[in-house]
Design a protein around this motif. Structure first.
Motif, short mmCIF file in Angstrom:
data_model
loop_
_atom_site.label_atom_id
_atom_site.label_comp_id
_atom_site.label_asym_id
_atom_site.label_seq_id
_atom_site.Cartn_x
_atom_site.Cartn_y
_atom_site.Cartn_z
N ALA A 158 4.26 -1.53 -3.69
CA ALA A 158 4.32 -2.90 -4.16
C ALA A 158 4.17 -2.99 -5.67
O ALA A 158 4.70 -3.89 -6.31
N ALA A 159 3.42 -2.06 -6.26
CA ALA A 159 3.21 -2.02 -7.71
C ALA A 159 2.87 -0.58 -8.08
O ALA A 159 2.70 0.27 -7.21
N PHE A 160 2.78 -0.34 -9.38
CA PHE A 160 2.48 1.03 -9.82
C PHE A 160 1.13 1.49 -9.28
O PHE A 160 0.95 2.68 -8.99
N ASP A 161 0.18 0.54 -9.12
CA ASP A 161 -1.15 0.89 -8.66
C ASP A 161 -1.46 0.37 -7.26
O ASP A 161 -2.62 0.25 -6.88
N LEU A 162 -0.42 0.03 -6.49
CA LEU A 162 -0.67 -0.57 -5.18
C LEU A 162 0.42 -0.20 -4.17
O LEU A 162 1.60 -0.27 -4.48
N ARG A 163 -0.02 0.17 -2.97
CA ARG A 163 0.88 0.34 -1.83
C ARG A 163 0.46 -0.64 -0.75
O ARG A 163 -0.73 -0.81 -0.48
N LEU A 164 1.44 -1.30 -0.13
CA LEU A 164 1.14 -2.25 0.93
C LEU A 164 1.62 -1.70 2.26
O LEU A 164 2.77 -1.25 2.38
N ASP A 165 0.73 -1.74 3.27
CA ASP A 165 1.08 -1.32 4.62
C ASP A 165 0.94 -2.51 5.55
O ASP A 165 -0.09 -3.22 5.52
N LEU A 166 1.94 -2.74 6.38
CA LEU A 166 1.88 -3.75 7.43
C LEU A 166 1.91 -3.02 8.77
O LEU A 166 2.83 -2.23 9.02
N VAL A 167 0.91 -3.27 9.61
CA VAL A 167 0.79 -2.58 10.89
C VAL A 167 0.55 -3.61 11.99
O VAL A 167 -0.26 -4.53 11.83
N ARG A 168 1.24 -3.44 13.12
CA ARG A 168 1.05 -4.33 14.26
C ARG A 168 -0.11 -3.81 15.12
O ARG A 168 -0.12 -2.64 15.54
N GLY A 169 -1.09 -4.65 15.35
CA GLY A 169 -2.26 -4.25 16.12
C GLY A 169 -2.01 -4.29 17.62
O GLY A 169 -0.93 -4.66 18.10
N ILE A 175 -3.95 2.53 -5.53
CA ILE A 175 -3.59 3.86 -6.02
C ILE A 175 -4.32 4.07 -7.35
O ILE A 175 -4.19 3.27 -8.28
N ARG A 176 -5.10 5.12 -7.42
CA ARG A 176 -5.87 5.39 -8.64
C ARG A 176 -4.94 5.72 -9.81
O ARG A 176 -3.96 6.46 -9.65
N ILE A 177 -5.26 5.16 -10.97
CA ILE A 177 -4.41 5.30 -12.16
C ILE A 177 -5.26 5.81 -13.32
O ILE A 177 -6.36 5.31 -13.58
N LYS A 215 0.32 5.50 -18.23
CA LYS A 215 -0.35 5.48 -16.93
C LYS A 215 0.15 6.63 -16.07
O LYS A 215 1.36 6.87 -16.01
N VAL A 216 -0.79 7.31 -15.42
CA VAL A 216 -0.44 8.39 -14.50
C VAL A 216 -1.08 8.07 -13.16
O VAL A 216 -2.31 7.98 -13.05
N ALA A 217 -0.25 7.89 -12.13
CA ALA A 217 -0.76 7.59 -10.78
C ALA A 217 -1.22 8.87 -10.10
O ALA A 217 -0.75 9.97 -10.41
N GLU A 218 -2.15 8.73 -9.14
CA GLU A 218 -2.62 9.90 -8.42
C GLU A 218 -1.51 10.52 -7.58
O GLU A 218 -1.60 11.68 -7.17
N THR A 219 -0.43 9.78 -7.35
CA THR A 219 0.72 10.31 -6.62
C THR A 219 1.70 11.06 -7.52
O THR A 219 2.71 11.55 -7.04
#
Length: 515
Positions: free
Chosen positions: A218-229, A241-243, A302-306
């Motif tokens: 979703a952003a350089f420092d963010l991942r979004l997960d959608l999961v059905r329960g 995401i650590r930067i 900026k350097v992401a942990e990924t």
């Protein structure tokens, strides 16, 4: 004549030749026997008595007694044997050929069922067999219970459209958009963004598969997960995401070209352009920068942990050498970023030194002979030679009071500034977007492009500065100065400057990856 008859005749002739040669050698004076033996002649160390004995095989010595009857007989025998051996070698006897028995249709079918052949050449997986009672027909083809796929946002696209192309229902697409909206602006997603999807089993024939999982950057420092329960509801789970935001500093020699040197050290073209633009109010890169000069650049990094890297704005810049040392740092005043010298003065002295950064000054202010009219006339401005289409920048903030065609000046823009100052930009190829009478412009904003309209001999910009209606030389006029920091702002700026100076330069082989 058969080969057996030929070999028998040759054998008889050889026997006659041997008997004749033996009698001839026996009658030879002193009992001397020629030496060459075609059969086994024994070892060479047998002595003279052994050499004088009768030969154990057919003996021919064509090196002695040349021309005698024995010599001719030996030559004839050798020639005959050579001819026979050559004929045998070149005409071997034909072996019998056994033809394979022909197969009837039933035999061929049985052989084909156990043979191996490519499918493209008619191969199959064994003989066809009729179904047994254990085989039951299916009412419909079975589907995979779970599908994993990737959807990509295109140039002209929307989040919902990208999901629907992958098979997500309208209901699930709308639900996913509602869950994502509190975290990011969906409209700001960049083309090329990939969505990892998992679709579940259909609830019924003809119905769409439900969206079970969705994951994307979703952003350089963010991942979004959608999961059905287990309750069947989709839920959003943001994954930070650590930067590492340590700024990046790169240093080097100017060499043949500052642009080429910086690019070779891994600086992006955008950062190099920002560097030149920020320094240009006080430094003419075309005339006052030399190969032996050194430069320092510090940019947001900026350097992401990924593993991804991202560069941002220019934070610090310095050029030193050959009697100059120009150093600037970025600082915000009232929410607007500017570049300031170490003493707190803005690098922009109210008016930029040139409206075309890096351009060559081709003609100065004063009396000169007009290149077209061929007469002496007052040149009321400065000419900057540059490639056609090069961007022209406003040298100070102000309001456009004219934008259009103006006789020998060609396409012209005039801007009114504070303190009764007006600047004009002439011979332009065209106007920048939004430049019209009444429009406000900032310092450094693009107003047009270098051209050769009006009375002009080639692509260049004619730049004039008028103070209270009188044309003045921009290089000698004391024009208004820019911003200046004071008090707590100046102290905070100097602390920031020291932090930027302390950053360790990165190795020159860096590669900056941009997202």
């Amino acid at each position: 004549m058969t080969i057996n008859a030929i070999l028998s005749s040759a054998t008889d002739r050889l026997a006659d030749a041997v008997r004749t040669a033996t009698r001839s050698w026996s009658a030879a004076p002193g009992g001397k026997v020629p030496f060459l033996a075609l059969a086994s002649a024994g070892s060479a160390g047998g002595g003279g008595a052994r050499a004088a004995a009768a030969p154990k095989g057919f003996v021919v010595d064509l090196g002695s007694d040349i021309g005698t009857a024995a010599w001719w007989r030996g030559l004839g025998s050798l020639t005959a044997m050579t001819a026979v051996l050559g004929w045998v070698a070149l005409s071997p006897a034909k072996l019998p050929v056994f033809a394979a028995p022909a197969l009837d249709d039933q035999q061929f079918a049985a052989l084909d069922s156990v043979s191996i052949a490519p499918l493209s050449q008619g191969g199959h997986m064994g003989p066809a067999a009729a179904p047994t009672a254990l085989v039951q027909p299916l009412a419909e083809a079975p589907e995979r219970p779970r599908l994993e796929l990737v959807a990509e946002l295109r140039e002209i696209d929307s989040f919902g459209a990208a999901l629907r192309r992958a098979g997500v229902s309208n209901t699930d697409s709308a639900a996913a958009a509602d869950l994502i909206a509190p975290h990011i602006d969906i409209a700001a997603l960049q083309p090329g963004t990939e969505f990892a999807l998992v679709l579940g089993r259909r609830p019924g024939k003809g119905k769409p598969r439900p969206l079970e999982e969705l994951s994307f950057r979703a952003a350089f420092d963010l991942r979004l997960d959608l999961v059905r329960g287990k309750d069947g509801e989709l839920r959003a789970r943001p994954v930070p995401i650590r930067i590492d935001e340590t700024p990046l500093r790169i240093s080097g020699m100017v060499g043949d070209s500052l642009y080429k040197s910086a690019r070779a050290n891994g600086v992006s073209s955008r950062v190099v352009a920002n560097f030149i633009r920020a320094m240009s109010p006080r430094l003419n890169f075309q005339r006052n920068v030399y190969a032996s000069d050194r430069y320092d650049i510090v940019v947001e990094h900026k350097v992401a942990e990924t593993g991804e890297e991202q560069t941002g704005d220019l934070l610090y810049a310095r050029v030193e050498g050959n009697g100059k040392d120009l150093e600037i740092a970025r600082w915000e005043v009232d929410g607007e970023a500017n570049y300031f010298l170490p003493d707190g003065r803005s690098i922009k002295e109210g008016f930029s030194t040139t409206p075309v950064p890096g351009a060559r000054l081709s003609s100065g202010f004063g009396l000169r002979r007009h290149p077209i009219l061929k007469s002496s006339r007052m040149h009321k401005g400065l000419d900057y030679a540059a490639w056609s289409g090069t961007a022209i920048q406003a040298t100070a903030p102000g309001t456009v009071i004219f934008a259009g065609r103006n006789g020998g000046y060609g396409n012209q823009v005039r801007i009114r500034h504070n303190n009764g100052i007006v600047t004009s930009y002439s011979h332009m190829k065209g106007f920048a977007s939004g430049i019209r009478s009444g429009a406000s412009v900032k310092q450094g904003e693009k107003v047009g492009f270098v051209g050769t309209t009006g009375l002009s001999t080639g692509p260049h910009l004619h730049y004039e500065v008028h103070v209270n209606g009188r044309a003045v030389d921009p290089r000698g006029q004391d024009l208004p100065t820019g911003l200046e920091l004071a008090g707590s702002d100046l102290a905070a700026f100097k602390r920031k400057l020291e932090d930027l100076r302390a950053i360790t330069p990165r190795e020159s082989d860096v590669e900056l990856n941009k997202i």
